[in-house]
Design a protein around this motif. Sequence first.
Motif, PDB file in Angstrom:
ATOM      1  N   VAL A   1    -105.382  14.543 -23.597  1.00  0.00           N
ATOM      2  CA  VAL A   1    -106.263  15.664 -23.260  1.00  0.00           C
ATOM      3  C   VAL A   1    -105.715  16.947 -23.877  1.00  0.00           C
ATOM      4  O   VAL A   1    -104.564  17.302 -23.651  1.00  0.00           O
ATOM      5  N   LEU A   2    -106.533  17.622 -24.651  1.00  0.00           N
ATOM      6  CA  LEU A   2    -106.115  18.933 -25.180  1.00  0.00           C
ATOM      7  C   LEU A   2    -106.230  19.959 -24.056  1.00  0.00           C
ATOM      8  O   LEU A   2    -107.220  20.014 -23.345  1.00  0.00           O
ATOM      9  N   SER A   3    -105.183  20.738 -23.879  1.00  0.00           N
ATOM     10  CA  SER A   3    -105.108  21.630 -22.737  1.00  0.00           C
ATOM     11  C   SER A   3    -104.684  23.031 -23.182  1.00  0.00           C
ATOM     12  O   SER A   3    -103.504  23.356 -23.175  1.00  0.00           O
ATOM     13  N   PRO A   4    -105.640  23.865 -23.584  1.00  0.00           N
ATOM     14  CA  PRO A   4    -105.284  25.207 -24.041  1.00  0.00           C
ATOM     15  C   PRO A   4    -104.537  25.997 -22.961  1.00  0.00           C
ATOM     16  O   PRO A   4    -104.845  25.877 -21.784  1.00  0.00           O
ATOM     17  N   CYS A   5    -103.560  26.758 -23.395  1.00  0.00           N
ATOM     18  CA  CYS A   5    -102.635  27.420 -22.468  1.00  0.00           C
ATOM     19  C   CYS A   5    -102.649  28.929 -22.746  1.00  0.00           C
ATOM     20  O   CYS A   5    -102.127  29.361 -23.771  1.00  0.00           O
ATOM     21  N   PRO A   6    -103.260  29.734 -21.867  1.00  0.00           N
ATOM     22  CA  PRO A   6    -103.413  31.169 -22.178  1.00  0.00           C
ATOM     23  C   PRO A   6    -102.094  31.899 -22.488  1.00  0.00           C
ATOM     24  O   PRO A   6    -102.012  32.574 -23.510  1.00  0.00           O
ATOM     25  N   PRO A   7    -101.037  31.786 -21.656  1.00  0.00           N
ATOM     26  CA  PRO A   7     -99.832  32.543 -22.015  1.00  0.00           C
ATOM     27  C   PRO A   7     -99.119  31.972 -23.240  1.00  0.00           C
ATOM     28  O   PRO A   7     -98.511  32.724 -24.000  1.00  0.00           O
ATOM     29  N   GLY A   8     -99.206  30.665 -23.436  1.00  0.00           N
ATOM     30  CA  GLY A   8     -98.476  30.044 -24.528  1.00  0.00           C
ATOM     31  C   GLY A   8     -99.162  30.207 -25.867  1.00  0.00           C
ATOM     32  O   GLY A   8     -98.524  30.451 -26.880  1.00  0.00           O
TER      33      GLY A   8
ATOM     34  N   ARG B   1    -101.280  32.515 -26.372  1.00  0.00           N
ATOM     35  CA  ARG B   1    -101.457  33.970 -26.449  1.00  0.00           C
ATOM     36  C   ARG B   1    -102.900  34.390 -26.733  1.00  0.00           C
ATOM     37  O   ARG B   1    -103.199  34.978 -27.768  1.00  0.00           O
ATOM     38  N   TYR B   2    -103.777  33.986 -25.826  1.00  0.00           N
ATOM     39  CA  TYR B   2    -105.147  34.508 -25.833  1.00  0.00           C
ATOM     40  C   TYR B   2    -105.450  34.903 -24.397  1.00  0.00           C
ATOM     41  O   TYR B   2    -104.712  34.523 -23.480  1.00  0.00           O
ATOM     42  N   SER B   3    -106.505  35.663 -24.161  1.00  0.00           N
ATOM     43  CA  SER B   3    -106.767  36.120 -22.802  1.00  0.00           C
ATOM     44  C   SER B   3    -107.364  34.981 -21.976  1.00  0.00           C
ATOM     45  O   SER B   3    -108.091  34.131 -22.475  1.00  0.00           O
ATOM     46  N   SER B   4    -107.027  34.995 -20.669  1.00  0.00           N
ATOM     47  CA  SER B   4    -107.232  33.822 -19.818  1.00  0.00           C
ATOM     48  C   SER B   4    -108.684  33.374 -19.715  1.00  0.00           C
ATOM     49  O   SER B   4    -108.946  32.196 -19.493  1.00  0.00           O
ATOM     50  N   GLU B   5    -109.658  34.300 -19.898  1.00  0.00           N
ATOM     51  CA  GLU B   5    -111.045  33.876 -19.705  1.00  0.00           C
ATOM     52  C   GLU B   5    -111.539  32.974 -20.839  1.00  0.00           C
ATOM     53  O   GLU B   5    -112.591  32.363 -20.721  1.00  0.00           O
ATOM     54  N   ARG B   6    -110.780  32.865 -21.934  1.00  0.00           N
ATOM     55  CA  ARG B   6    -111.265  32.091 -23.074  1.00  0.00           C
ATOM     56  C   ARG B   6    -110.752  30.652 -23.106  1.00  0.00           C
ATOM     57  O   ARG B   6    -110.945  29.950 -24.101  1.00  0.00           O
ATOM     58  N   SER B   7    -110.120  30.201 -22.012  1.00  0.00           N
ATOM     59  CA  SER B   7    -109.549  28.845 -21.976  1.00  0.00           C
ATOM     60  C   SER B   7    -110.549  27.753 -22.335  1.00  0.00           C
ATOM     61  O   SER B   7    -110.268  26.885 -23.160  1.00  0.00           O
ATOM     62  N   VAL B   8    -111.702  27.803 -21.661  1.00  0.00           N
ATOM     63  CA  VAL B   8    -112.706  26.762 -21.874  1.00  0.00           C
ATOM     64  C   VAL B   8    -113.282  26.881 -23.288  1.00  0.00           C
ATOM     65  O   VAL B   8    -113.468  25.888 -23.995  1.00  0.00           O
ATOM     66  N   GLU B   9    -113.514  28.118 -23.703  1.00  0.00           N
ATOM     67  CA  GLU B   9    -114.049  28.369 -25.041  1.00  0.00           C
ATOM     68  C   GLU B   9    -113.083  27.845 -26.113  1.00  0.00           C
ATOM     69  O   GLU B   9    -113.506  27.285 -27.127  1.00  0.00           O
ATOM     70  N   MET B  10    -111.786  28.017 -25.853  1.00  0.00           N
ATOM     71  CA  MET B  10    -110.786  27.608 -26.848  1.00  0.00           C
ATOM     72  C   MET B  10    -110.798  26.095 -27.058  1.00  0.00           C
ATOM     73  O   MET B  10    -110.702  25.614 -28.187  1.00  0.00           O
ATOM     74  N   GLY B  11    -110.932  25.349 -25.954  1.00  0.00           N
ATOM     75  CA  GLY B  11    -111.022  23.904 -26.069  1.00  0.00           C
ATOM     76  C   GLY B  11    -112.266  23.498 -26.840  1.00  0.00           C
ATOM     77  O   GLY B  11    -112.243  22.592 -27.680  1.00  0.00           O
ATOM     78  N   ARG B  12    -113.350  24.210 -26.566  1.00  0.00           N
ATOM     79  CA  ARG B  12    -114.616  23.901 -27.237  1.00  0.00           C
ATOM     80  C   ARG B  12    -114.503  24.205 -28.737  1.00  0.00           C
ATOM     81  O   ARG B  12    -114.972  23.435 -29.573  1.00  0.00           O
TER      82      ARG B  12
ATOM     83  N   TYR C   1    -111.304  29.365 -34.603  1.00  0.00           N
ATOM     84  CA  TYR C   1    -110.367  28.777 -33.633  1.00  0.00           C
ATOM     85  C   TYR C   1    -109.007  29.463 -33.704  1.00  0.00           C
ATOM     86  O   TYR C   1    -108.380  29.708 -32.673  1.00  0.00           O
ATOM     87  N   LEU C   2    -108.557  29.804 -34.910  1.00  0.00           N
ATOM     88  CA  LEU C   2    -107.208  30.360 -35.066  1.00  0.00           C
ATOM     89  C   LEU C   2    -107.148  31.845 -34.677  1.00  0.00           C
ATOM     90  O   LEU C   2    -106.157  32.297 -34.127  1.00  0.00           O
ATOM     91  N   GLU C   3    -108.219  32.583 -34.994  1.00  0.00           N
ATOM     92  CA  GLU C   3    -108.204  34.039 -34.823  1.00  0.00           C
ATOM     93  C   GLU C   3    -107.829  34.511 -33.419  1.00  0.00           C
ATOM     94  O   GLU C   3    -106.950  35.364 -33.284  1.00  0.00           O
ATOM     95  N   PRO C   4    -108.461  33.979 -32.353  1.00  0.00           N
ATOM     96  CA  PRO C   4    -108.154  34.529 -31.029  1.00  0.00           C
ATOM     97  C   PRO C   4    -106.747  34.193 -30.529  1.00  0.00           C
ATOM     98  O   PRO C   4    -106.310  34.760 -29.548  1.00  0.00           O
ATOM     99  N   GLN C   5    -106.067  33.261 -31.197  1.00  0.00           N
ATOM    100  CA  GLN C   5    -104.782  32.815 -30.671  1.00  0.00           C
ATOM    101  C   GLN C   5    -103.626  33.598 -31.291  1.00  0.00           C
ATOM    102  O   GLN C   5    -103.425  33.587 -32.495  1.00  0.00           O
ATOM    103  N   GLY C   6    -102.831  34.232 -30.420  1.00  0.00           N
ATOM    104  CA  GLY C   6    -101.687  35.011 -30.887  1.00  0.00           C
ATOM    105  C   GLY C   6    -100.641  34.158 -31.575  1.00  0.00           C
ATOM    106  O   GLY C   6     -99.893  34.637 -32.418  1.00  0.00           O
ATOM    107  N   ARG C   7    -100.602  32.865 -31.230  1.00  0.00           N
ATOM    108  CA  ARG C   7     -99.564  32.017 -31.838  1.00  0.00           C
ATOM    109  C   ARG C   7     -99.822  31.754 -33.322  1.00  0.00           C
ATOM    110  O   ARG C   7     -98.917  31.350 -34.043  1.00  0.00           O
TER     111      ARG C   7
END
Lengths: 83, 293
Positions: B199-206, B208-219, B256-262
Amino acid sequence: MSSRTRLARSRPTEGACGKTGTWRVFRPVIDRGKCNACGICAMYCPDAAISEDLEVDLDFCKGCGICAHECPKKAIMMVREEK
Amino acid sequence: MTDIPREEYILKCTSACAGCSDSLTLRYVLKAAGPDTVLVVPACCTSVIQGIYPNTAMNIPVYNVAFAAAAACASGMSAAFKAVGRKTNVIVYAGDGGTVDIGIQALSGAFERGTDFLYICYDNEAYGNTGMQRSGSTPAGARTTTTPAGKGQTKKDLDAIVAAHNPPYMATACASYPKDLFSKVQKALSIRGPKFIHVLSPCPPGWRYSSERSVEMGRLAVRSGMWILYEREFGKVTINGPSKAAMIKPVPLEEYLEPQGRFKGISPEARALLRSVAERNAQRLKKEEEGIC
């Protein structure tokens, strides 16, 4: 059986990690006029803090904002918590 | 939400970070598994978010074990349940560090023995619990606390390793598609033998994106082709709808890459590497689905 009861066993309790609502910076506020009760917010809430009748449990809502972000009707606003 | 039960097996509230998709995944895994389930959890985020003794947020039995022992422990547990004639589901719920790096020998052993259990690896692509160190599952170019300039190597292909054991059922999933995740866990538990779900599990602090985008990030991971949803039943591959659509018309990788600080300041080489790995995986799975290889 007495030895069994002495085992260090954690019991399922609501609020085992305290009232996580205190973490919140932004509070979700549902606009009932726009809401069409689709239930997507409750489906995506990671902590199941939104009930069946779509009431947010503010004792435990951590304010992540997924509900507001995923709402297809944009019926949830994230409002800054006042101290 | 008609067919998904309303019962919650995680009581409000775990100490997971706000917007944690691990706890979202766990919600649906436990809904699918039901109350007659034992969860085996090695060291990972899930072993921490349960709460503090004498209380726990988990409303089912949980067995916390050492990093390397999860699948071995589940083997013993599964054998014990079989010996007393109980049909309790044994589910290992491990992070990517405990699966891809440390737990892989126990995982391989249990699959070789044909243990009747379900292994779920929720993959946040780093050691999230200890502060986001690089793991074997971290993709190329991602910054972690131990790869501050971006990881140079590609992600370990765990699914191919597990597929080499020929399990009766394996699948990939993402909590952004909860119904898909729910039905995959149900299907896995209806089959005897070793099962695996990644299961891919996006991690907001890890990430480095804001917490409301968790579901969007997986999508976005699925839509950009970085994560492919598929099932492998007795060797037969089925690519699921969202990934099939993504193979025909993917969203640009940048979305997909842009919103992620990592991935901030990722080098063009690493970006090309990410893209080529994703394309290679997609091509391979497509061929396997058509039965060419």
